[in-house]
Design a protein around this motif. Structure first.
Motif, PDB file in Angstrom:
ATOM      1  N   THR A   1      74.508 -51.190 -71.828  1.00  0.00           N
ATOM      2  CA  THR A   1      73.297 -51.635 -72.524  1.00  0.00           C
ATOM      3  C   THR A   1      73.294 -53.149 -72.697  1.00  0.00           C
ATOM      4  O   THR A   1      72.286 -53.821 -72.437  1.00  0.00           O
ATOM      5  CB  THR A   1      73.187 -50.956 -73.897  1.00  0.00           C
ATOM      6  OG1 THR A   1      73.047 -49.538 -73.711  1.00  0.00           O
ATOM      7  CG2 THR A   1      71.995 -51.494 -74.681  1.00  0.00           C
ATOM      8  N   MET A   2      74.436 -53.697 -73.111  1.00  0.00           N
ATOM      9  CA  MET A   2      74.496 -55.140 -73.323  1.00  0.00           C
ATOM     10  C   MET A   2      74.409 -55.897 -72.001  1.00  0.00           C
ATOM     11  O   MET A   2      73.884 -57.017 -71.959  1.00  0.00           O
ATOM     12  CB  MET A   2      75.774 -55.527 -74.081  1.00  0.00           C
ATOM     13  CG  MET A   2      75.812 -55.007 -75.518  1.00  0.00           C
ATOM     14  SD  MET A   2      74.254 -55.242 -76.424  1.00  0.00           S
ATOM     15  CE  MET A   2      74.040 -57.015 -76.338  1.00  0.00           C
ATOM     16  N   GLN A   3      74.917 -55.299 -70.932  1.00  0.00           N
ATOM     17  CA  GLN A   3      74.759 -55.938 -69.625  1.00  0.00           C
ATOM     18  C   GLN A   3      73.281 -56.030 -69.266  1.00  0.00           C
ATOM     19  O   GLN A   3      72.804 -57.049 -68.742  1.00  0.00           O
ATOM     20  CB  GLN A   3      75.517 -55.134 -68.562  1.00  0.00           C
ATOM     21  CG  GLN A   3      75.496 -55.749 -67.174  1.00  0.00           C
ATOM     22  CD  GLN A   3      76.143 -57.126 -67.135  1.00  0.00           C
ATOM     23  OE1 GLN A   3      77.140 -57.381 -67.813  1.00  0.00           O
ATOM     24  NE2 GLN A   3      75.540 -58.036 -66.368  1.00  0.00           N
ATOM     25  N   ASN A   4      72.532 -54.958 -69.560  1.00  0.00           N
ATOM     26  CA  ASN A   4      71.087 -54.971 -69.317  1.00  0.00           C
ATOM     27  C   ASN A   4      70.385 -56.024 -70.175  1.00  0.00           C
ATOM     28  O   ASN A   4      69.469 -56.714 -69.710  1.00  0.00           O
ATOM     29  CB  ASN A   4      70.490 -53.591 -69.611  1.00  0.00           C
ATOM     30  CG  ASN A   4      70.979 -52.537 -68.632  1.00  0.00           C
ATOM     31  OD1 ASN A   4      71.537 -52.858 -67.567  1.00  0.00           O
ATOM     32  ND2 ASN A   4      70.796 -51.263 -68.982  1.00  0.00           N
ATOM     33  N   PHE A   5      70.826 -56.139 -71.446  1.00  0.00           N
ATOM     34  CA  PHE A   5      70.214 -57.120 -72.330  1.00  0.00           C
ATOM     35  C   PHE A   5      70.507 -58.543 -71.862  1.00  0.00           C
ATOM     36  O   PHE A   5      69.649 -59.435 -71.959  1.00  0.00           O
ATOM     37  CB  PHE A   5      70.736 -56.928 -73.765  1.00  0.00           C
ATOM     38  CG  PHE A   5      69.916 -55.958 -74.576  1.00  0.00           C
ATOM     39  CD1 PHE A   5      69.605 -54.695 -74.086  1.00  0.00           C
ATOM     40  CD2 PHE A   5      69.451 -56.296 -75.839  1.00  0.00           C
ATOM     41  CE1 PHE A   5      68.844 -53.791 -74.822  1.00  0.00           C
ATOM     42  CE2 PHE A   5      68.682 -55.412 -76.592  1.00  0.00           C
ATOM     43  CZ  PHE A   5      68.381 -54.152 -76.081  1.00  0.00           C
ATOM     44  N   LEU A   6      71.717 -58.763 -71.342  1.00  0.00           N
ATOM     45  CA  LEU A   6      72.063 -60.089 -70.827  1.00  0.00           C
ATOM     46  C   LEU A   6      71.200 -60.465 -69.627  1.00  0.00           C
ATOM     47  O   LEU A   6      70.841 -61.637 -69.442  1.00  0.00           O
ATOM     48  CB  LEU A   6      73.549 -60.127 -70.439  1.00  0.00           C
ATOM     49  CG  LEU A   6      74.548 -60.194 -71.620  1.00  0.00           C
ATOM     50  CD1 LEU A   6      75.970 -59.908 -71.130  1.00  0.00           C
ATOM     51  CD2 LEU A   6      74.495 -61.565 -72.301  1.00  0.00           C
ATOM     52  N   GLU A   7      70.832 -59.464 -68.845  1.00  0.00           N
ATOM     53  CA  GLU A   7      70.063 -59.733 -67.624  1.00  0.00           C
ATOM     54  C   GLU A   7      68.556 -59.724 -67.862  1.00  0.00           C
ATOM     55  O   GLU A   7      67.824 -60.518 -67.250  1.00  0.00           O
ATOM     56  CB  GLU A   7      70.416 -58.692 -66.560  1.00  0.00           C
ATOM     57  CG  GLU A   7      71.866 -58.793 -66.080  1.00  0.00           C
ATOM     58  CD  GLU A   7      72.220 -57.682 -65.095  1.00  0.00           C
ATOM     59  OE1 GLU A   7      71.323 -56.828 -64.824  1.00  0.00           O
ATOM     60  OE2 GLU A   7      73.360 -57.641 -64.614  1.00  0.00           O
ATOM     61  N   ASN A   8      68.097 -58.853 -68.774  1.00  0.00           N
ATOM     62  CA  ASN A   8      66.652 -58.602 -68.823  1.00  0.00           C
ATOM     63  C   ASN A   8      65.996 -58.803 -70.194  1.00  0.00           C
ATOM     64  O   ASN A   8      64.765 -58.729 -70.283  1.00  0.00           O
ATOM     65  CB  ASN A   8      66.364 -57.158 -68.363  1.00  0.00           C
ATOM     66  CG  ASN A   8      66.921 -56.885 -66.977  1.00  0.00           C
ATOM     67  OD1 ASN A   8      66.796 -57.710 -66.061  1.00  0.00           O
ATOM     68  ND2 ASN A   8      67.561 -55.726 -66.811  1.00  0.00           N
TER      69      ASN A   8
END
Length: 510
Positions: free
Chosen positions: A182-189
């Motif tokens: 989830t945090m990887q997605n938040f970092l990207e998007n």
């Protein structure tokens, strides 16, 4: 005879003779021996502790003192680093509040670092309830509030995701989030999250600083020196004013280079101003303050390190010298004492020559007088081993004294005596004569016992009483208005500081 030089010298009768030059030479030798026994690092630590114990520095002065150090010669990385570590420990909310206003920069802090993500955004369940960490709470609150732009970026551990409506009624479902993905997605998007009120609030108390101290120390140093961020310096100034002076000195002074320590001492001296009065010399802590004020560091800290060592750590020096491995320094000091006692006393010229004839700097005069006072401390510790020897020192130096023994013999001996209300020897002799008569009377009484064992038992009991009384004898002295009872264990330290206080008064008054 031990001369404590307590009588003020005749400033008009200055004799530049071989005796005084010999004294100075011997004191130079003593300085060398003390440095070999103590070590500069230990003396430096003692000095920093003495500065930390000062109670006359205002909050504004301490702020200016340390801020000027931080600003000195541009970037003072080591000192700034120590200060920030102290701030993180003592008041993390202060740097935390700065970080909250710049929360967007933490996007890079978490990028490509799963360990940091796990530490800050993890969550746990306890007793069926939901116990959220600050980062996880910020994530869940932001996600639910901004579900229209980020709900699809949430990754769930189960086979299917959870809808906002279900999570609204069952918030513990957030435990099923795959935090890392989830945090990887938040970092990207979802860049909005890193500047959000929810995330800024999560870092405001400063707990995030402990995830990686070194990272945040470097970050704040850049803010202080590269970006010259005013809000960071405001926080630093506020912190410097609010913390105890002793705490700041204890954590920061020991890290300074000699040049910076000299600068700090000089700045400290300037902050004292004319408020210090000479009559405060009787207090040892004030003596240290006035010595700092009158002498400063003059580009070298060694004289002050030595003066502080001999003034405030006489006992520690003695212990170091009495160590089995320090037999050579102790032997050298014994030789110095022997040579010093062989020099004819000339108390009327010693201090004036130091100050006038030899044209010494004030700091050098202070150093020599400190060495001389400690040599007296050493002699008293070595030579004054009986009550009679102490009373001899009192009388030879015209110190009025009274016996203040709290452990006197029992009532059959009569009330305890108050010895020598002045330095008149006849009184002391009369007291001693009465004691001898009483002792002879006791021995005759013991001799009339028919049972030899009883006689021995009574004699041993009396001897123990006499020995106990001798070891615990204390005196009231005129030097402090008969206000304190001084034991033989405390007298060397008290008298050597008394001498030093008197000498400093004469040096600075003339």
């Amino acid at each position: 005879m031990m001369d404590l030089f307590l009588s003020e010298p005749n400033w008009n009768d200055v004799v530049d003779d071989d005796s005084t030059r010999s004294i100075i030479s011997l004191l130079d030798d003593l300085e060398t021996v003390i440095w070999s026994a103590v070590g500069r690092g230990e003396a430096r630590l003692w000095f920093c502790n003495a500065v930390a114990a000062l109670n006359c520095v205002t909050s504004l002065d301490q702020r200016d003192l340390f801020r000027s150090l931080l600003r000195r010669r541009g970037l003072n990385h080591d000192l700034a680093s120590q200060l920030l570590h102290l701030m993180f420990d003592a008041a993390p909310q202060k740097p935390g509040s700065v970080l909250a206003r710049r929360s967007h920069v933490l996007e890079k802090f978490f990028q490509g670092n799963p360990k940091r993500v796990s530490q800050w955004f993890s969550c746990s369940s306890s007793s069926g309830g939901l116990e959220q960490g600050k980062g996880f709470r910020a994530l869940s609150q932001f996600a639910f509030k901004n579900r229209d732009i980020c709900w699809e970026e949430l990754e769930w551990k189960g086979k299917h995701g959870q809808s906002p409506a279900v999570v609204a009624t069952k918030p513990h479902y957030f435990l099923d989030l795959d935090v890392q993905q989830t945090m990887q997605n938040f970092l990207e998007n979802v860049p909005e999250f890193w500047s959000s009120e929810e995330f800024a609030k999560s870092v405001k108390d400063g707990d995030i600083l402990f995830i990686d101290r070194s990272f945040f120390v470097r970050y704040f140093i850049d803010l202080m020196y590269k970006e010259e961020s005013r809000d960071v310096w405001d926080v630093v100034n506020e912190f410097l004013m609010q913390q105890p002076f002793s705490l700041l000195c204890g954590r920061l002074l020991i890290t300074l280079e000699d040049q910076d320590l000299c600068y700090f001492v000089e700045s400290l001296c300037k902050s004292f101003g004319p408020k210090l009065e000479l009559q405060r010399f009787n207090d040892v802590s004030n003596l240290f303050v006035i010595v700092l004020y009158k002498s400063g560091a003059y580009g070298s800290i060694d004289q002050l390190l030595l003066f502080n060592a001999v003034m405030t750590h006489g006992r520690q020096l003695l212990r170091l010298l009495r160590d089995e491995e320090a037999w050579e320094p102790q032997q050298k000091i014994n030789e110095i004492v022997s040579k010093m006692t062989a020099i004819p006393n000339n108390p009327n010229s010693l201090i004036p020559i130091f100050k006038i004839k030899y044209k010494m700097k004030t700091i050098d005069v202070i150093k020599y007088l400190g060495l001389l006072s400690w040599l007296l401390y050493y002699r008293m510790s070595q030579e004054c081993l009986t009550p009679e020897s102490w009373e001899s020192v009192f009388m030879n130096n015209q110190i009025c004294f009274r016996n203040s023994n709290k452990h006197a013999l029992s009532d059959e001996d009569g009330p305890p005596e108050e010895d020598c209300s002045g330095f008149d020897c006849s009184t002391s002799f009369r007291v001693k004569s009465r004691r001898k008569k009483k002792a002879r009377k006791k021995r005759r009484t013991y001799g009339r016992h028919e049972d030899g064992d009883d006689e021995l038992l009574d004699y041993d009991s009396a001897s123990q009483k006499l020995s106990f009384q001798s070891n615990t004898r204390s005196w009231l002295l005129s030097t402090d208005g008969f206000s304190s009872a001084w034991s033989s264990a405390d007298l060397p330290e008290y008298l050597h500081r008394l001498c030093l206080s008197r000498w400093m008064t004469w040096v600075f008054e003339k």
